[in-house]
Design a protein around this motif. Structure first.
Motif, PDB file in Angstrom:
ATOM      1  N   GLY A  47       0.781  -1.230   0.000  1.00 54.73           N
ATOM      2  CA  GLY A  47       0.000   0.000   0.000  1.00 54.73           C
ATOM      3  C   GLY A  47       0.812   1.279   0.000  1.00 54.73           C
ATOM      4  N   ARG A  48       2.124   1.186   0.176  1.00 55.95           N
ATOM      5  CA  ARG A  48       2.963   2.386   0.258  1.00 55.95           C
ATOM      6  C   ARG A  48       3.000   3.131  -1.072  1.00 55.95           C
ATOM      7  NH1 ARG A  48       9.459   2.624   1.827  1.00 55.95           N
ATOM      8  NH2 ARG A  48       9.803   4.754   1.102  1.00 55.95           N
ATOM      9  N   ALA A  90       1.573  -2.796  -4.303  1.00 59.51           N
ATOM     10  CA  ALA A  90       0.250  -3.428  -4.277  1.00 59.51           C
ATOM     11  C   ALA A  90      -0.105  -3.885  -2.872  1.00 59.51           C
ATOM     12  CB  ALA A  90       0.223  -4.613  -5.228  1.00 59.51           C
ATOM     13  N   PRO A  91      -1.270  -3.467  -2.348  1.00 56.79           N
ATOM     14  CA  PRO A  91      -1.740  -4.034  -1.073  1.00 56.79           C
ATOM     15  C   PRO A  91      -1.993  -5.532  -1.236  1.00 56.79           C
ATOM     16  CG  PRO A  91      -3.018  -2.091  -1.721  1.00 56.79           C
ATOM     17  CD  PRO A  91      -2.208  -2.497  -2.914  1.00 56.79           C
ATOM     18  N   ILE A  92      -2.076  -6.231  -0.128  1.00 59.01           N
ATOM     19  CA  ILE A  92      -2.363  -7.671  -0.152  1.00 59.01           C
ATOM     20  C   ILE A  92      -3.855  -7.878   0.021  1.00 59.01           C
ATOM     21  CG2 ILE A  92      -2.032  -9.854   1.069  1.00 59.01           C
ATOM     22  CD1 ILE A  92       0.797  -8.877   1.761  1.00 59.01           C
ATOM     23  N   ASP A  93      -4.475  -8.503  -0.965  1.00 58.73           N
ATOM     24  CA  ASP A  93      -5.894  -8.832  -0.943  1.00 58.73           C
ATOM     25  C   ASP A  93      -5.996 -10.349  -0.767  1.00 58.73           C
ATOM     26  OD1 ASP A  93      -8.523  -9.492  -1.509  1.00 58.73           O
ATOM     27  OD2 ASP A  93      -8.710  -8.111  -3.200  1.00 58.73           O
ATOM     28  N   LEU A 242      -1.186  -4.351   8.158  1.00 61.57           N
ATOM     29  CA  LEU A 242      -0.014  -5.088   7.679  1.00 61.57           C
ATOM     30  C   LEU A 242      -0.183  -5.518   6.224  1.00 61.57           C
ATOM     31  CD1 LEU A 242       0.615  -7.314  10.821  1.00 61.57           C
ATOM     32  CD2 LEU A 242       2.017  -5.391  10.056  1.00 61.57           C
ATOM     33  N   LEU A 243      -1.420  -5.567   5.772  1.00 62.46           N
ATOM     34  CA  LEU A 243      -1.717  -5.933   4.392  1.00 62.46           C
ATOM     35  C   LEU A 243      -1.871  -4.707   3.501  1.00 62.46           C
ATOM     36  CD1 LEU A 243      -4.367  -8.724   5.093  1.00 62.46           C
ATOM     37  CD2 LEU A 243      -1.875  -8.938   4.956  1.00 62.46           C
ATOM     38  N   ASP A 244      -2.135  -3.567   4.121  1.00 59.90           N
ATOM     39  CA  ASP A 244      -2.277  -2.304   3.379  1.00 59.90           C
ATOM     40  C   ASP A 244      -1.924  -1.168   4.327  1.00 59.90           C
ATOM     41  OD1 ASP A 244      -2.991  -0.057   1.972  1.00 59.90           O
ATOM     42  OD2 ASP A 244      -4.955  -0.801   1.358  1.00 59.90           O
ATOM     43  N   SER A 245      -0.764  -0.555   4.103  1.00 55.64           N
ATOM     44  CA  SER A 245      -0.256   0.455   5.039  1.00 55.64           C
ATOM     45  C   SER A 245      -1.090   1.730   5.044  1.00 55.64           C
ATOM     46  CB  SER A 245       1.198   0.803   4.705  1.00 55.64           C
ATOM     47  OG  SER A 245       1.308   1.316   3.385  1.00 55.64           O
ATOM     48  N   SER A 246      -2.020   1.881   4.085  1.00 53.07           N
ATOM     49  CA  SER A 246      -2.881   3.061   4.090  1.00 53.07           C
ATOM     50  C   SER A 246      -4.023   2.906   5.094  1.00 53.07           C
ATOM     51  CB  SER A 246      -3.450   3.306   2.692  1.00 53.07           C
ATOM     52  OG  SER A 246      -4.336   2.265   2.310  1.00 53.07           O
ATOM     53  N   VAL A 247      -4.191   1.704   5.650  1.00 54.24           N
ATOM     54  CA  VAL A 247      -5.224   1.440   6.651  1.00 54.24           C
ATOM     55  C   VAL A 247      -4.679   1.757   8.031  1.00 54.24           C
ATOM     56  CG1 VAL A 247      -6.660  -0.358   7.696  1.00 54.24           C
ATOM     57  CG2 VAL A 247      -6.277  -0.344   5.215  1.00 54.24           C
TER      58      VAL A 247
END
Length: 253
Positions: A47-48, A90-93, A242-247
């Protein structure tokens, strides 16, 4: 005499020649591998947002190798290029990557069979040597060291299978799941031990080295089942940041 005078000029001209193209391609591959490693260990967090210049500064490579690497990683769905806004890791989905795991299962079964059927003496020796290395070092292996060995194992098996198309298809999948594995072993409570994944890899190496396709396929399925259990646990308890740093993180890391 005239011939002797020309030699220094020729040497000077040779010194001005650009390096062979293979060196340039090596830089492209090295830049890709450096960024890939930073994706896997989450130095580049999912997500960075960042820029090409950020990657140049972090890796020490110039603009052209970084541009080439980013284009490949974008095609691999690991980096998103946002025109006029830079790049996003890419974030982790987990839901999407569960679907990709089904694709990986089928491809890995095919590769395991091919490798077991085609393994010659040199390949079998390499597999057995890697298996001994894993057994001997399993108690002291760091996650970074295991990821390095895991990458070598994947390359070894693909080389033994002898079908280049498979490498282009599986390599990004290996990176995607290696990144998830790094987060799992780094952040899930009680999952710092690498014993489960080491055992799964040992079974696969031994199945191929023994030239037993069905044994190799069963071991490949066992490795995918291990990854599925990782997904089950992560979906229940992992901090979404941890899966998306924007969260926003649930708790301080």
């Amino acid at each position: 005499m005239a011939a002797r005078k020309e030699k220094p000029k020729l040497a000077a001209l040779d010194a001005l020649e650009p390096p062979p193209r293979r060196n340039r391609l090596n830089f492209f591959e090295l830049a890709y591998e450096r960024i890939e490693a930073m994706l896997i260990d989450c130095t580049l967090k999912p997500g960075r947002l960042l820029t090409m210049q950020d990657l140049q500064d972090m890796t020490g490579f110039g603009r052209t190798p970084i541009h080439h690497a980013v284009n490949r990683l974008s095609a691999d769905t690991l980096i998103t290029i946002r025109p006029r806004h830079g790049l996003q890791i890419a974030p982790i989905d987990l839901a999407r990557e569960r679907v990709l795991l089904k694709l990986r299962r089928d491809l890995e079964r095919f590769v395991a069979r091919l490798a077991a059927e085609r393994a010659g003496p040199m390949h079998r020796n390499q597999m057995l040597h890697m298996a001994r290395l894993l057994r001997d070092r399993r108690e002291s292996l760091t996650l970074a060291e295991f990821n390095g060995l895991d990458r070598r194992i994947d390359q070894m098996i693909l080389s033994t299978a002898g079908e280049p198309f498979l490498e282009h298809t599986l390599r990004p999948l290996h990176t995607i799941f290696r990144r998830i594995g790094s987060i799992y072993h780094s952040h899930m409570p009680g999952q710092h031990s690498l014993d489960g994944t080491v055992d799964a890899h040992l079974a696969l190496l031994n199945g191929i080295a023994s030239s037993q396709p069905e044994r190799a396929i069963a071991a490949s399925d066992g490795l995918i089942a291990f990854v599925e259990r990782m997904f089950d646990e992560m979906e229940e308890t992992i901090d979404p940041s941890l899966l998306d740093s924007s969260v926003e993180p649930l708790l301080p890391h």
